[in-house]
Design an enzyme around this catalytic site. Sequence first.
Site, PDB file in Angstrom:
ATOM      1  N   CYS A 167      -6.533   1.738   5.582  1.00 36.97           N
ATOM      2  CA  CYS A 167      -6.977   0.622   5.667  1.00 36.97           C
ATOM      3  C   CYS A 167      -6.344   0.043   7.140  1.00 36.97           C
ATOM      4  O   CYS A 167      -5.520   0.708   7.746  1.00 36.97           O
ATOM      5  CB  CYS A 167      -6.517  -0.708   4.699  1.00 36.97           C
ATOM      6  N   CYS A 178      -2.413  -0.375   7.436  1.00 38.90           N
ATOM      7  CA  CYS A 178      -1.810   0.913   7.349  1.00 38.90           C
ATOM      8  C   CYS A 178      -2.038   1.503   8.632  1.00 38.90           C
ATOM      9  O   CYS A 178      -1.055   2.369   9.054  1.00 38.90           O
ATOM     10  CB  CYS A 178      -2.171   1.795   6.067  1.00 38.90           C
ATOM     11  N   HIS A 222       0.822  -1.112   0.036  1.00 38.67           N
ATOM     12  CA  HIS A 222       0.047   0.055   0.002  1.00 38.67           C
ATOM     13  C   HIS A 222       0.753   1.273  -0.129  1.00 38.67           C
ATOM     14  O   HIS A 222       1.845   1.283   0.513  1.00 38.67           O
ATOM     15  CB  HIS A 222      -1.069  -0.098   1.445  1.00 38.67           C
ATOM     16  N   GLU A 240       0.713   4.060   1.895  1.00 39.57           N
ATOM     17  CA  GLU A 240       1.163   4.383   3.250  1.00 39.57           C
ATOM     18  C   GLU A 240       2.264   3.790   3.736  1.00 39.57           C
ATOM     19  O   GLU A 240       3.325   4.205   4.164  1.00 39.57           O
ATOM     20  CB  GLU A 240      -0.157   4.211   4.167  1.00 39.57           C
TER      21      GLU A 240
END
Length: 151
Positions: free
Chosen positions: A105, A108, A77, A79
């Site tokens: 999410c 993260c 991801h 992040e």
Amino acid sequence: MRPSWDEYFMDIVELIKTRSTCLRRQVGALIAKDKRILATGYNGAPTGCKHCEEVGCLREKYKVPSGQRHELCRAIHAEQNAIVQAAYSGVSVKGATMYVTNQPCVLCAKMIINAGIEKIVFKGDYPDEIAMDLLKEASVRVIKYENIKKL
């Protein structure tokens, strides 16, 4: 009109996300502190691995709904990528702000909390209430970016 710092960083995040190789959702992230960019990230396969645009999307193949079964994906991801890039370069993100195109999410969110990031500014929603609950519990300020006025 000169953009505010939030507008400036969110505009940069929109450019960062264009590097994404995800076939389902392009996400960009930026970590800033004291009005300086510390690290950036976008969602895509780990370094040295083939991208989804080359091999296809596992999530589409297995019909995985958004917000579920994060392990069924080749990508890291945005992040996570930004936090990892900061660590790779030896840059502390403690006390920083993360700007991101979508709400984080739960995976993260946990990384953001443990990295010491104190504030998140995000644009788009993401179906993950647990992430928001954890961020609140950890006292991470979470702000939805909506028409922040220019200076």
